[in-house]
Design an enzyme around this catalytic site. Sequence first.
Site, PDB file in Angstrom:
ATOM      1  N   GLY B  41       0.777  -1.119   0.061  1.00 21.27           N
ATOM      2  CA  GLY B  41      -0.064  -0.035   0.005  1.00 21.27           C
ATOM      3  C   GLY B  41       0.672   1.170  -0.069  1.00 21.27           C
ATOM      4  O   GLY B  41       1.912   1.103   0.727  1.00 21.27           O
ATOM      5  N   GLY B  43      -0.533   4.453   0.160  1.00 23.76           N
ATOM      6  CA  GLY B  43      -1.451   5.699   0.780  1.00 23.76           C
ATOM      7  C   GLY B  43      -0.553   6.433   1.932  1.00 23.76           C
ATOM      8  O   GLY B  43       0.548   6.159   2.052  1.00 23.76           O
ATOM      9  N   ARG B 338     -21.150  12.977  12.240  1.00 24.00           N
ATOM     10  CA  ARG B 338     -21.638  12.287  10.744  1.00 24.00           C
ATOM     11  C   ARG B 338     -22.752  11.279  11.179  1.00 24.00           C
ATOM     12  O   ARG B 338     -23.580  11.166  10.477  1.00 24.00           O
ATOM     13  CB  ARG B 338     -20.416  11.920  10.235  1.00 24.00           C
ATOM     14  CG  ARG B 338     -19.577  12.823   9.711  1.00 24.00           C
ATOM     15  CD  ARG B 338     -18.116  12.044   8.904  1.00 24.00           C
ATOM     16  NE  ARG B 338     -17.301  12.854   8.731  1.00 24.00           N
ATOM     17  CZ  ARG B 338     -15.976  13.011   8.065  1.00 24.00           C
ATOM     18  NH1 ARG B 338     -15.643  11.790   8.306  1.00 24.00           N
ATOM     19  NH2 ARG B 338     -15.525  13.927   7.613  1.00 24.00           N
ATOM     20  N   HIS B 409     -18.483   5.477   3.551  1.00 25.32           N
ATOM     21  CA  HIS B 409     -17.221   6.434   3.535  1.00 25.32           C
ATOM     22  C   HIS B 409     -15.975   5.854   4.034  1.00 25.32           C
ATOM     23  O   HIS B 409     -14.753   5.982   3.307  1.00 25.32           O
ATOM     24  CB  HIS B 409     -17.523   7.861   4.062  1.00 25.32           C
ATOM     25  CG  HIS B 409     -16.503   8.754   4.007  1.00 25.32           C
ATOM     26  ND1 HIS B 409     -15.905   9.153   2.595  1.00 25.32           N
ATOM     27  CD2 HIS B 409     -15.945   9.617   4.887  1.00 25.32           C
ATOM     28  CE1 HIS B 409     -14.936  10.179   2.880  1.00 25.32           C
ATOM     29  NE2 HIS B 409     -15.069  10.298   4.351  1.00 25.32           N
ATOM     30  N   ARG B 443     -15.525   7.948  13.244  1.00 20.54           N
ATOM     31  CA  ARG B 443     -14.361   8.658  13.277  1.00 20.54           C
ATOM     32  C   ARG B 443     -14.730  10.086  12.995  1.00 20.54           C
ATOM     33  O   ARG B 443     -15.909  10.376  12.241  1.00 20.54           O
ATOM     34  CB  ARG B 443     -13.612   8.109  11.911  1.00 20.54           C
ATOM     35  CG  ARG B 443     -12.304   9.179  11.942  1.00 20.54           C
ATOM     36  CD  ARG B 443     -11.500   8.724  10.344  1.00 20.54           C
ATOM     37  NE  ARG B 443     -12.145   8.713   9.201  1.00 20.54           N
ATOM     38  CZ  ARG B 443     -12.515   9.772   8.646  1.00 20.54           C
ATOM     39  NH1 ARG B 443     -11.916  10.960   9.169  1.00 20.54           N
ATOM     40  NH2 ARG B 443     -12.911   9.724   7.315  1.00 20.54           N
ATOM     41  N   LEU B 449      -6.478  11.276   8.073  1.00 25.19           N
ATOM     42  CA  LEU B 449      -5.307  11.724   7.728  1.00 25.19           C
ATOM     43  C   LEU B 449      -4.019  11.748   8.623  1.00 25.19           C
ATOM     44  O   LEU B 449      -3.071  11.297   8.801  1.00 25.19           O
ATOM     45  CB  LEU B 449      -5.372  13.011   6.871  1.00 25.19           C
ATOM     46  CG  LEU B 449      -6.363  12.935   5.910  1.00 25.19           C
ATOM     47  CD1 LEU B 449      -6.241  14.561   5.266  1.00 25.19           C
ATOM     48  CD2 LEU B 449      -5.973  12.213   4.631  1.00 25.19           C
TER      49      LEU B 449
END
Lengths: 251, 646, 222
Positions: B41, B43, B338, B409, B443, B449
């Site tokens: 990975g 990312g 959220r 998401h 979250r 990030l």
Amino acid sequence: MDLTLKIWRQASSKVKGQFVNYQVQNISAEASFLEMLDILNESLVAKGEEPVAFDHDCREGICGACSLYINGRPHGPDRGITTCQMHMRNFKHGETIIIEPWRAKPFPVIKDLMVDRSSFDEIIQAGGFVSVRTGGIPDANSIPIPRRNAELAMDAAACIGCGACVAACKNASAMLFVSAKVSQFALLPQGRIEAQERVQRMVAKMDELGFGNCTNTYACEAECPKEISVSNIARMNREFLSAKLISHKEF
Amino acid sequence: MTKLNPKIPNGQLDQKWTNYKAHQNLVNPSNKRRLDIIVVGTGLAGAAAAASFGELGFNVKVFGIHDSPRRAHSIAAQGGINAAKNYPNDGDSVFRLFYDTIKGGDYRAREANVFRLAEVSNSIIDQCVAQGVPFARDYGGLLDNRSFGGAQVSRTFYARGQTGQQLLLGAYSALSKEIGKKTVKMYTRRDLMDVVIVDGLARGIIVRNLITGEIERHSAHAVVLATGGYGNVFFLSTNAMSSNGSAIWKAYKKGAFFGNPCFTQIHPTCIPVHGEYQSKLTLMSESLRNDGRIWVPKKLEDAEKIRKGTLKAGNLKEEDRDYYLERRYPAFGNLVPRDVASRAAKERCDAGFGVGTTGLAVYLDFADSIKRLGKNVIESRYGNLFQMYEKIVDENPYENPMMIYPAVHYTMGGIWVDYELQTTIPGLFAAGEANFSDHGANRLGASALMQGLSDGYFVLPYTIQNYLANQIQIPTIKTDLPEFVQAEKETKDLIQKLLTINGKNTVDSYHRKLGLIMWDNVGMGRNKEGLTNAIKLIQELKVDFWKNVKVTGTNDQVNPELEKALRVADFIELGELMARDALSRQESCGGHFREEYQTPEGEALRDDKDFTFVSAWEYKGDNVEPEMHKEPLVFEFIEVKQRNYK
Amino acid sequence: MGKSLTYSSITKKIIMSLAGLFLISFLLVHLGINLLILFDNTYESFNTAAHFMATNPLIQTFQWVLFIGFIIHIIYGIIVQLQNWSARPVRYMKKGYSELSFFSKFMIHTGVVVFIFLIIHFANFFIVAKFGHVDEVTYKSGTYENLGAVVVETFKIGWYVAFYVVALLLLGFHLEHGIQSAFQSLGINHWRYTPVIKRIGTLLSILITLGFIAIPLVIYFS
């Protein structure tokens, strides 16, 4: 809407390719261009035929994976967006759409519409970074940066590395891509430290990889999905000239 | 139960990480050269870890599915990254960031991990600025901050609406620097097919070259999985097309426990689904809720007319509108977290008040803000988002209210890891969204990030050495060991099997079916009946898949259908585990809402007595029920409270 | 020379730009002198200027610099073009059309035509003046070769005038892109000045073209 697609098919980099015509029916104007290709592919798979290979991933215009040279324009007819963000309402019922892969010597075709853009990574590896290690860094606010510089650096840093600039350029030049990275760092004090070395290394790598020369045609800016300005190219030319003139070493 | 040792260091909360670092084992420079690390990975977590390992002097091999490490899906994060810098002087601190994060996660995360995350958050900002990340600045040239949901301070650093992109490009540049120096070797367009375990230790991986189809063996002294989340199990999500759960699923099947698989984040502000052919959902930044008011019609007949197109939203009188978030949560209004906002939207649409042609949308209205602040202000704040919306929906959001609907998401669940980010397989580490992470059951915005970079830059480079210090005697692992041969053979057999089924249904058709089952039963609202049914449906789907899927092409070439088939096969199994986990967690917390467990007002009802634990699932074999282990969560330093946004 | 061929792409462009801008100074001087022919029936001013240009030692030395400038501009132009063609071995079926500077697409074509024109022009005037026989004419100020008469004679030939006009139009196109492009290649791009440079570039290329074209047309039709 019904459309005729004229798509470049090429089984691998080793064999020759050709255009093949396909028909797609009942495409919704709300569908994105890549969803239209998904529909085509699902119908090809159902028929037992090989689907058309194309690069794509995030489908929201930021990863830079999607490409496609559509009717003579990278990322198709709309401005400031990538292929994945383009919707079929940009086309008319009955239209023939020509879909080609990016064409450039340093972007060889892998399959169908997929090309190998690792040359861009090689350019970054040659100098598209600030040589800091992880850790041991002074506080982020210890170096104030004029807001305008930060904004200009951000404008340049918005590049998604899709290669549309190379695809659009009549010379397959990578100057907009390279200059965006050179500019981002040239505008920031963190990047100034290695600026002379960076620009020389990156330009040398760009040349070595076989990209064409910039003839200031500005098709790159017109087709860049992030609308990166050619003023970055001028800034790179400036950086390069001064580096060549005063740098202690040649790269 | 001995397997589940979280290895939390001793000491006061704010001393744990310092103590750990002071006493951990390290590897000396000459030995680092002889140790190999595999990172899967590229990312934020993967690229940051790989670059940092390379700088330290290890031999690093990095694998990614894309043509370039820069395409990893971290790039799509919009809003920002949190840090406890307290630059705005508004009362922020490491403790407050820690507290907000653990509270936002509804008290289902590990205290020590979350505190460490908050502790290193400041170093992340320093690091990124030094790399040349062009964060937003004020007119004095110093860094600017914005506020985000779930916090009372402004602690979010941002680079326009492209923070993820800029942070990833920063990590990518650090990685590129190391690749250029040849301390890191990059393998692009590789799909992880299996994790190789030798004598109980992770010793390598099997990958498939996506261009040639070649199955390759790669060995190392330690393996790091940083392969992101598995939101695409729902078919439609805001994840990228190739984001997948296969790497962590293979690790799970090789013995790594899976933590909290059912914790999924449904983001409230996405562009609604518009058609059967749709391939993905587009997120609109959460920041829109700062100035937009969310509503649906008050009367069912008005909703009906709007869906039919006979009534325009703008023509509906003020008193006929239901600003349901403001009505239900007067204190936070449109700025509730959220999970709360998402559920409220679903509740209204399920009750028949939804708008749009499908009835699965609510309005996000800027008319009042435009009236109050002027179009120019709104344009300067959200211009790019409005433009994006208009490009996709072909409607002008300055004139007509936006339509939004929640979409999958982020997955808080993932591979279970201890304090060192090591899985239950020694030598196998998981970082970023791939691990079950520090976000608990929900979250907060701008924390993903932070966690990815924290794991990659500042945690793994330490903790992996604690493991590798015991490996310095081990020479380079040979890839002709029987375990590698066996894993490669299994991979080849699997591919062969998929290619020879030659059934009648496309891979996507299975993925879509799975997505529907998941969305209907393991989505925003879950209940016992639905979950039990989902498990049954998924099991049936699995049987059907292996009998009737059609995978065209061959293995020795670029074959996107085969790639998808391999991923969907894993998603089907993963979906079942998610349903199982959701079924077993008989409480509502964060993104996990069990309809049986709610307050009379319809709010989530946690059960701290029985469910203050991490569920860690152990694979027991194909078609055998997995076993759940519990890691109790102990809150020593904070008081566990009911979240209240009224 | 070996090393100069391997100069980086940007170095080549900078050299071309400098050479190109330098050649514009030649065009302006040349145009200035040529225009004299229209304002003096006896060609005295024209012939005097021509004589000065042909005999002044500084100008004579400068002539070689100019010559080298041409050669450099042309050689690099060709190298750059060859590299550009080879950078796209497989062409598009559907040609792109998004170039913002239209004439940039035809720099090699306009350049080649101008080059051919230059050779013919060189043969017609420069070589005749230097090595051929030209009648002399005497003014109060002295006796000069009557180059003015040669020019007028040549511009009575229809096909030559046509060729001259076409070549200079193409030169104009070449300049229209070339001037602003040179500034960009030299790194001069500024939100305030670049639009001005572009306008001046366009204006200058129109003036140069019109100025040069006017001479044969006036002579031919008078």
